[in-house]
Scaffold this motif. Sequence first.
Motif, PDB file in Angstrom:
ATOM      1  N   VAL A  26      43.419  51.861  67.993  1.00  0.00           N
ATOM      2  CA  VAL A  26      44.609  52.344  68.723  1.00  0.00           C
ATOM      3  C   VAL A  26      44.399  52.511  70.073  1.00  0.00           C
ATOM      4  O   VAL A  26      45.438  52.116  71.066  1.00  0.00           O
ATOM      5  CB  VAL A  26      45.266  53.643  68.217  1.00  0.00           C
ATOM      6  CG1 VAL A  26      44.254  54.856  68.805  1.00  0.00           C
ATOM      7  CG2 VAL A  26      46.569  54.001  69.024  1.00  0.00           C
ATOM      8  N   ARG A  27      43.242  52.528  70.466  1.00  0.00           N
ATOM      9  CA  ARG A  27      42.750  52.354  72.032  1.00  0.00           C
ATOM     10  C   ARG A  27      42.855  50.949  72.513  1.00  0.00           C
ATOM     11  O   ARG A  27      43.016  50.874  73.466  1.00  0.00           O
ATOM     12  CB  ARG A  27      41.298  52.891  72.162  1.00  0.00           C
ATOM     13  CG  ARG A  27      41.276  54.520  72.184  1.00  0.00           C
ATOM     14  CD  ARG A  27      40.040  55.060  72.319  1.00  0.00           C
ATOM     15  NE  ARG A  27      39.704  54.871  73.687  1.00  0.00           N
ATOM     16  CZ  ARG A  27      38.177  54.737  74.285  1.00  0.00           C
ATOM     17  NH1 ARG A  27      37.397  55.207  73.344  1.00  0.00           N
ATOM     18  NH2 ARG A  27      37.928  54.756  75.312  1.00  0.00           N
ATOM     19  N   LYS A  28      42.481  50.090  71.487  1.00  0.00           N
ATOM     20  CA  LYS A  28      42.650  48.670  71.819  1.00  0.00           C
ATOM     21  C   LYS A  28      44.173  48.495  72.166  1.00  0.00           C
ATOM     22  O   LYS A  28      44.352  47.715  72.968  1.00  0.00           O
ATOM     23  CB  LYS A  28      42.032  47.895  70.872  1.00  0.00           C
ATOM     24  CG  LYS A  28      42.090  46.224  71.323  1.00  0.00           C
ATOM     25  CD  LYS A  28      41.052  45.578  70.166  1.00  0.00           C
ATOM     26  CE  LYS A  28      40.941  44.104  70.720  1.00  0.00           C
ATOM     27  NZ  LYS A  28      40.185  43.468  69.816  1.00  0.00           N
ATOM     28  N   ALA A  29      44.936  48.860  71.270  1.00  0.00           N
ATOM     29  CA  ALA A  29      46.333  48.445  71.358  1.00  0.00           C
ATOM     30  C   ALA A  29      47.135  48.977  72.423  1.00  0.00           C
ATOM     31  O   ALA A  29      47.962  48.465  73.199  1.00  0.00           O
ATOM     32  CB  ALA A  29      47.002  49.373  70.203  1.00  0.00           C
ATOM     33  N   ILE A  30      46.323  50.328  72.935  1.00  0.00           N
ATOM     34  CA  ILE A  30      46.825  50.757  74.431  1.00  0.00           C
ATOM     35  C   ILE A  30      46.624  49.804  75.550  1.00  0.00           C
ATOM     36  O   ILE A  30      47.246  49.667  76.551  1.00  0.00           O
ATOM     37  CB  ILE A  30      46.285  52.180  74.365  1.00  0.00           C
ATOM     38  CG1 ILE A  30      47.026  53.373  73.648  1.00  0.00           C
ATOM     39  CG2 ILE A  30      46.359  52.621  76.191  1.00  0.00           C
ATOM     40  CD1 ILE A  30      46.428  54.543  73.615  1.00  0.00           C
ATOM     41  N   ARG A  31      45.303  49.428  75.484  1.00  0.00           N
ATOM     42  CA  ARG A  31      44.697  48.622  76.567  1.00  0.00           C
ATOM     43  C   ARG A  31      45.483  47.199  76.526  1.00  0.00           C
ATOM     44  O   ARG A  31      46.109  46.681  77.562  1.00  0.00           O
ATOM     45  CB  ARG A  31      43.236  48.055  76.287  1.00  0.00           C
ATOM     46  CG  ARG A  31      42.322  49.359  76.618  1.00  0.00           C
ATOM     47  CD  ARG A  31      41.055  48.722  76.628  1.00  0.00           C
ATOM     48  NE  ARG A  31      40.558  48.198  75.546  1.00  0.00           N
ATOM     49  CZ  ARG A  31      39.922  49.025  74.472  1.00  0.00           C
ATOM     50  NH1 ARG A  31      39.636  50.197  74.750  1.00  0.00           N
ATOM     51  NH2 ARG A  31      39.294  48.367  73.618  1.00  0.00           N
ATOM     52  N   LEU A  32      46.073  46.827  75.358  1.00  0.00           N
ATOM     53  CA  LEU A  32      46.797  45.498  75.348  1.00  0.00           C
ATOM     54  C   LEU A  32      48.339  45.680  75.563  1.00  0.00           C
ATOM     55  O   LEU A  32      48.956  44.760  76.357  1.00  0.00           O
ATOM     56  CB  LEU A  32      46.741  44.934  74.052  1.00  0.00           C
ATOM     57  CG  LEU A  32      45.111  44.424  73.690  1.00  0.00           C
ATOM     58  CD1 LEU A  32      45.356  43.869  72.187  1.00  0.00           C
ATOM     59  CD2 LEU A  32      44.949  43.227  74.508  1.00  0.00           C
ATOM     60  N   ALA A  33      48.768  46.965  75.157  1.00  0.00           N
ATOM     61  CA  ALA A  33      50.204  47.136  75.451  1.00  0.00           C
ATOM     62  C   ALA A  33      50.494  48.594  76.023  1.00  0.00           C
ATOM     63  O   ALA A  33      50.777  49.458  75.191  1.00  0.00           O
ATOM     64  CB  ALA A  33      50.878  47.094  74.093  1.00  0.00           C
TER      65      ALA A  33
END
Length: 998
Positions: free
Chosen positions: A444-451
């Motif tokens: 979810v942190r990676k999703a936040i960085r991407l979007a």
Amino acid sequence: MTTDSATGTAGLPTGQSGPDHQAAAQRLAQVLELCRSGRPEEAEGPYRALCGSPPQEPAALLSLADAARILGRPADSVAWAEAAVRRQPDRAEGWSVLALAFIAAGRVDDGYAAAAEALRRTGQEETGGAAAVQAHRAQALARLRRGQLAEAAAACDTALRLADGAAQSAQPLRQAQAEALGTLALVRMLEGRAEEAEALFRRALSHRPVLPEILGNHASLLARLGHDEKALEQAEQAVALRPRLVGTLHLIGTLHHRSGQLESAIAVFHRVLAVDPGHLDARLLLADSLRVAGHWTEAVTVCRDGLALIADPDDRTRTALLANLGTALQSGGDAAGALEAYGAALRLTPDLPEVHNNLARLHQETGNPDDAIEDLRRAAAGRPLPLPLRRTLLSLLIAAGRTAEAETEAFGIARTAPDDAELCFGIAALFLQGGWRDQALPYVRKAIRLAPDMPRNWIAFVEALRDAGPPASGEGADQGLRTDLLAALGRPEVESAGLSRAIAGVLMASPVLKALAAPEEGPGDDGRTLDGKSLALLADGSLAGLAEDALLLAHLRAAPVCDPRLERALTRLRRVLMLALTGPGLPDRPSWRTLCAAIAEQCFLNEYVFAETDGEFQVLAVLVRAAEAALASGEQPPAVLVALLGAYRPLYRWERAEALQALSWPEEIARLLNRQVAEPLAEAAIQAELPELTPISHPVSVGVRAQYEENPYPRWMNTGLLPEPMPLSRFLHALFPHAALPAAPAWNAPDWEAPEVLVAGCGTGREAVWAASTLKNAKVLAVDLSRRSLAYATRQSRRLGLKTIEFAQADLLELGALGRRFDVIHSVGVLHHMEDPMAGLRVLRGMMSPHGVMEIGFYSAAARRPILAARQFIAERGHPPTLDGIRHVRRDILALPEGHPARAVIHSPDFYGTSACRDLLMHVHELHVTLHWLADALAALKLEFLGFRLADPAVAALYRKRFPEDPAMTSLARWDRLEAEHPMIFGGLYQAWVRARP
């Protein structure tokens, strides 16, 4: 090409003469008028009469062919056109009409040949005329049906060139030109040239605005462009003119299906199949709509009827129907039938990811998750699985508790598209669904960085960290988590309180806060002098450095601290700052001011629950006198002094509060005065405006009202607002996918697209705000006993710009006198504070609309055992429910040894605020219930249990693993067994959704 009809109209009578001829002409005129005005049902009778005694003139037969086409009788249309051609074979118009009839009947090659014959009959193409234009258009349609788009466009261009070169006054020619424009627009749409198609459709409709086929095709383009509302409006115009326009009817049904209006979609798809029983797409979407709406038996019938229409057992179109049949049977609980249908589908088409996916789910639901996993791996047959199946496999591994395999699979999925935010969110959501928060967090942190602007990513981030400290990590990762937490506190969809423990875990890595949380040694025990460690922190600037910790400041301003270590550190920090900053020449540095103001905001949020010493009380009196003296002499008190005062007492209670507001202050003090003075004074004014809907006279109601007038609960800052509200039907279908719920509008029920909502016992308004911001077009009536709570709720809703909530004072027991009915009723945390919860529940039951739903909440007797232990502990010590009494209660409970049953309450966020702690441990009246009691209550009131709203997704995963035979999770008996095995799964509160039994 053949000109013999294979329909029942072959061998047509030769016609009639005299009076019979005149009567036939009148009937034909009547049929055409009814057809072209959108009344085909009325045209059926006269049309059948004409079939028995048709006209003999070629022109009349061509008109009859046109009527048959409009009536949805393509074979009849061909037969009438063939009859006209036989009577007048040299007339080009007859061949053009025949060509169009052939194409409408699906006889594309015959249509193309008839169009060529029409062109031959016109002689030179340049002569133009409506017949030539229509012939070229028929050739274009034939090419279109063959997928020859370039050739179709060329034929349309020729037709339009001929139309432009001819006289424009003839009505048939203008219609032919409009139809050619519409056909070219359709070609451009299929080529993906949307702008050209849009312009051509508009030109066509400007020529003839009431051509149903063009209206319907234009609606298809609008739907492709995402303009669903406009598409639906135009499609409905088309079918109003031609009710049996199958393609456009199918589009309308698809649009209803896409928007979640399932009952409307079902009605339209039935209309499609009434005209064309072999329309596979309509049949499939009808079955899906019926299944999702809970009409599983009808969905099964629709699929089986479709299979009966397919004669060839190897026809691949059977596959889709078998797959849908399996899904419907699976939804209806017929596992054996679903297995048989899936097996038949896979025998026809082995490589069907969606069927393998459903088959795996079926194995899981029937208690065979390992079989489901192996089935997916067999489906791979040594090849990489498609992404949807890999996600299903990951979900199954999570549900089966196979952690290592799940993490390996998740890593493999993410590696296929490392920069795909959607994929990362999907993996995180699956881990969260299984209750594996630690595994979800990296994704979810990676999703936040991407979007970073996607609200659902931040909601998942909160869920991954809710009520838990961060995982162990290195310094770099910790800094990244700090950044994410700080960003989350500024997001409107984030409920800040859910991050309190995670933030505390990060903050307590600070050596300064660790030192402040440690036991004090030497001087300082009396609260009037500083110990050596505190003096050292002051001397080296460490305390001032805390003012530069953006995460600390944001947390103090946004949500109560819910960690005993951080609370100890802040309690000591407040005292150190007071003692250090109250000497002669009071320093007013920005760093001290910022830190003191943030602590003052935190203390106002937790309602001054932090412990105080006698020494602090004495120094506080000195500070108050200093501030009063400054104001009396016309001077402005130092900003840091105002911040210190607000850190110990709410400023609005000070008689000089309004004088402070009139002065100019630095930003952090102005913010503090707004929160501690302006907002409370606004609430006091609101209290006087609130309407009173019912009297409050029941003794228990009076006592509960008194508590919440003293201690409104909860004091919330945000509720995690979603950027876009959703229809009630979609919300409920998402929450309870297995429930047979109606979609709006359904069964002549009130329109769920604008639900009437009652929040009975709204407290400080968090649930009312949730309803108004989550449910599309909701109109909310929110009532409570306490005017002070209602005033807080009203101010917060105004701050958020919500204008559809009506707040009023009322006793739930008296609400029946209002005579109103509601589509949604919410009453959580209220009924168990009544003398007789069933009495309150009966009142609410009587206020439900016939197809309404209700969410009710009761304390769980099993999960409240630690609360009962704490209440007994408090009673033994005789602490009163006052601010000092609550402080002493908390001090005593925190001092209990680990393992003491009463100490478990320190894990509740409500332990960390004055009003919240009173509500949790010292309520004036509360009852606890069991699931047996709840089941009996629902049965007595004829209410159907839809399911629980669960704060922790891991609980749902636990139930599914324990009772796979109940995918809907609606067995209260099974829930009772699970709670006996895991007493804390409900977190203290049952939140049940119910509806009136159908």
